[in-house]
Motif scaffolding. Structure first.
Motif, PDB file in Angstrom:
ATOM      1  N   ASN A  69      38.685  52.690  35.672  1.00 34.74           N
ATOM      2  CA  ASN A  69      37.818  51.683  36.295  1.00 34.74           C
ATOM      3  C   ASN A  69      38.601  50.478  36.827  1.00 34.74           C
ATOM      4  OD1 ASN A  69      38.551  50.499  33.888  1.00 34.74           O
ATOM      5  ND2 ASN A  69      36.486  49.814  33.366  1.00 34.74           N
ATOM      6  N   ALA A  70      39.903  50.631  37.042  1.00 32.08           N
ATOM      7  CA  ALA A  70      40.713  49.521  37.537  1.00 32.08           C
ATOM      8  C   ALA A  70      40.134  48.961  38.837  1.00 32.08           C
ATOM      9  CB  ALA A  70      42.151  49.979  37.764  1.00 32.08           C
ATOM     10  N   PHE A  71      40.001  47.673  38.879  1.00 33.08           N
ATOM     11  CA  PHE A  71      39.529  46.940  40.059  1.00 33.08           C
ATOM     12  C   PHE A  71      38.105  47.312  40.465  1.00 33.08           C
ATOM     13  CE2 PHE A  71      44.139  47.730  40.406  1.00 33.08           C
ATOM     14  CZ  PHE A  71      44.569  46.460  40.076  1.00 33.08           C
ATOM     15  N   SER A  72      37.334  47.814  39.532  1.00 26.84           N
ATOM     16  CA  SER A  72      35.951  48.178  39.839  1.00 26.84           C
ATOM     17  C   SER A  72      35.058  46.940  39.960  1.00 26.84           C
ATOM     18  CB  SER A  72      35.389  49.124  38.772  1.00 26.84           C
ATOM     19  OG  SER A  72      35.417  48.497  37.500  1.00 26.84           O
ATOM     20  N   ASN A  73      35.586  45.774  39.620  1.00 27.65           N
ATOM     21  CA  ASN A  73      34.804  44.539  39.694  1.00 27.65           C
ATOM     22  C   ASN A  73      34.979  43.802  41.022  1.00 27.65           C
ATOM     23  OD1 ASN A  73      37.476  43.879  39.199  1.00 27.65           O
ATOM     24  ND2 ASN A  73      37.000  42.196  37.800  1.00 27.65           N
ATOM     25  N   LEU A  74      35.555  44.437  42.012  1.00 29.62           N
ATOM     26  CA  LEU A  74      35.771  43.765  43.301  1.00 29.62           C
ATOM     27  C   LEU A  74      34.470  43.341  43.957  1.00 29.62           C
ATOM     28  CD1 LEU A  74      38.718  45.799  44.831  1.00 29.62           C
ATOM     29  CD2 LEU A  74      38.784  43.587  43.662  1.00 29.62           C
ATOM     30  N   ARG A  75      33.409  44.112  43.762  1.00 29.44           N
ATOM     31  CA  ARG A  75      32.113  43.736  44.348  1.00 29.44           C
ATOM     32  C   ARG A  75      31.658  42.372  43.811  1.00 29.44           C
ATOM     33  NH1 ARG A  75      28.752  45.639  47.640  1.00 29.44           N
ATOM     34  NH2 ARG A  75      29.651  47.718  47.700  1.00 29.44           N
ATOM     35  N   ASP A  76      31.949  42.091  42.548  1.00 30.67           N
ATOM     36  CA  ASP A  76      31.579  40.790  41.985  1.00 30.67           C
ATOM     37  C   ASP A  76      32.298  39.658  42.718  1.00 30.67           C
ATOM     38  OD1 ASP A  76      30.032  42.137  40.104  1.00 30.67           O
ATOM     39  OD2 ASP A  76      31.607  42.085  38.577  1.00 30.67           O
ATOM     40  N   PHE A  77      33.603  39.829  42.962  1.00 32.04           N
ATOM     41  CA  PHE A  77      34.359  38.823  43.709  1.00 32.04           C
ATOM     42  C   PHE A  77      33.799  38.698  45.131  1.00 32.04           C
ATOM     43  CE2 PHE A  77      37.501  40.085  40.481  1.00 32.04           C
ATOM     44  CZ  PHE A  77      37.882  38.842  40.016  1.00 32.04           C
ATOM     45  N   TYR A  78      33.502  39.833  45.741  1.00 28.85           N
ATOM     46  CA  TYR A  78      32.945  39.852  47.095  1.00 28.85           C
ATOM     47  C   TYR A  78      31.621  39.078  47.143  1.00 28.85           C
ATOM     48  CZ  TYR A  78      30.202  41.614  50.977  1.00 28.85           C
ATOM     49  OH  TYR A  78      29.373  41.690  52.066  1.00 28.85           O
ATOM     50  N   GLN A  79      30.722  39.370  46.210  1.00 24.60           N
ATOM     51  CA  GLN A  79      29.405  38.737  46.213  1.00 24.60           C
ATOM     52  C   GLN A  79      29.478  37.234  45.978  1.00 24.60           C
ATOM     53  OE1 GLN A  79      27.408  41.298  43.358  1.00 24.60           O
ATOM     54  NE2 GLN A  79      26.538  42.545  45.010  1.00 24.60           N
ATOM     55  N   CYS A  80      30.529  36.789  45.305  1.00 24.41           N
ATOM     56  CA  CYS A  80      30.708  35.350  45.069  1.00 24.41           C
ATOM     57  C   CYS A  80      31.503  34.668  46.182  1.00 24.41           C
ATOM     58  CB  CYS A  80      31.432  35.131  43.736  1.00 24.41           C
ATOM     59  SG  CYS A  80      30.463  35.599  42.303  1.00 24.41           S
ATOM     60  N   GLY A  81      31.896  35.434  47.203  1.00 22.04           N
ATOM     61  CA  GLY A  81      32.669  34.864  48.298  1.00 22.04           C
ATOM     62  C   GLY A  81      34.088  34.536  47.904  1.00 22.04           C
TER      63      GLY A  81
ATOM     64  N   TYR B  99      41.809  30.234  40.489  1.00 17.18           N
ATOM     65  CA  TYR B  99      42.585  31.208  39.712  1.00 17.18           C
ATOM     66  C   TYR B  99      42.657  32.515  40.481  1.00 17.18           C
ATOM     67  CZ  TYR B  99      44.700  33.481  35.779  1.00 17.18           C
ATOM     68  OH  TYR B  99      45.601  34.138  34.983  1.00 17.18           O
ATOM     69  N   VAL B 100      43.868  33.004  40.714  1.00 11.43           N
ATOM     70  CA  VAL B 100      44.074  34.252  41.431  1.00 11.43           C
ATOM     71  C   VAL B 100      44.070  35.381  40.404  1.00 11.43           C
ATOM     72  CG1 VAL B 100      45.559  35.538  42.987  1.00 11.43           C
ATOM     73  CG2 VAL B 100      45.462  33.037  43.145  1.00 11.43           C
ATOM     74  N   ASP B 101      42.995  36.154  40.403  1.00 13.99           N
ATOM     75  CA  ASP B 101      42.886  37.275  39.472  1.00 13.99           C
ATOM     76  C   ASP B 101      43.744  38.450  39.921  1.00 13.99           C
ATOM     77  OD1 ASP B 101      40.511  36.676  37.434  1.00 13.99           O
ATOM     78  OD2 ASP B 101      39.984  35.823  39.389  1.00 13.99           O
ATOM     79  N   TYR B 102      43.680  38.764  41.200  1.00 13.28           N
ATOM     80  CA  TYR B 102      44.454  39.862  41.769  1.00 13.28           C
ATOM     81  C   TYR B 102      45.040  39.411  43.101  1.00 13.28           C
ATOM     82  CZ  TYR B 102      41.072  42.495  38.863  1.00 13.28           C
ATOM     83  OH  TYR B 102      40.263  42.943  37.859  1.00 13.28           O
TER      84      TYR B 102
END
Length: 172
Positions: A38-50, A75-78
């Motif tokens: 599930n690596a980087f599966s949270n990208l949609r969350d970053f996208y939705q928050c702009g 903070y740069v997560d990735y």
């Protein structure tokens, strides 16, 4: 080379995830850990928050960054540059754009971390003005390798960029 710094589009999420997976694979190998399914599966969350940005050329994503605001900073997560484009100055360019974002949001600093075993990344961030703040184990608990945390102060100037224009612009 015409580079554009832009907010990611929904249609780019799978391309960005593939970029992160491919770019981060050597780091995982050096650390002796594999990437979870599930690596980087949270990208949609970053996208939705702009808070998911790309550096692209003619619609092709060359680099990307996922971030969030925390403690009066960004903070740069990735952060990743496509392996075929590394050592061409794109990492420096995207960091510069993230500094502009930090300033335009009137935040005082930019923070990030990298695994301790990544000497070249630690040197890269130090050359860009980042100072090491501390070393700590990751909160996710999947490995026991220290992360080196960095911070760069961003001086707020009188020419803060209008938030409407902090992204989606040609930079080269």
């Amino acid at each position: 080379m015409s580079l554009y710094f832009a907010l990611a589009k929904s249609s780019q999420l799978s391309e960005i995830r593939a970029l992160f997976i491919k770019s981060m694979a050597p780091i995982g190998e050096r650390m002796g850990v594999g990437q979870p399914a599930n690596a980087f599966s949270n990208l949609r969350d970053f996208y939705q928050c702009g808070n998911l940005y790309v550096l692209e050329e003619q619609g092709t994503v060359l680099a990307a960054a996922a971030l969030h605001e925390a403690r009066n900073g960004l903070y740069v997560d990735y952060l990743a540059v496509h392996p075929d484009c590394q050592n061409e100055g794109l990492g420096k360019r995207i960091l510069t754009e993230l500094e502009v974002l930090t300033e335009s949001r009137e935040l005082s600093h930019l923070r990030l971390h990298t695994p301790e075993v990544m000497d070249e990344l630690r040197s890269f961030y130090a050359r860009r003005g980042f100072a090491e703040t501390h070393r700590a184990l990751p909160s996710h608990g999947r490995d026991q390798l220290l992360r080196v945390h960095f911070r760069k102060a961003i001086s707020l100037s009188d020419h803060n960029m209008d938030l409407e224009f902090e992204h989606d612009r040609q930079i080269a």
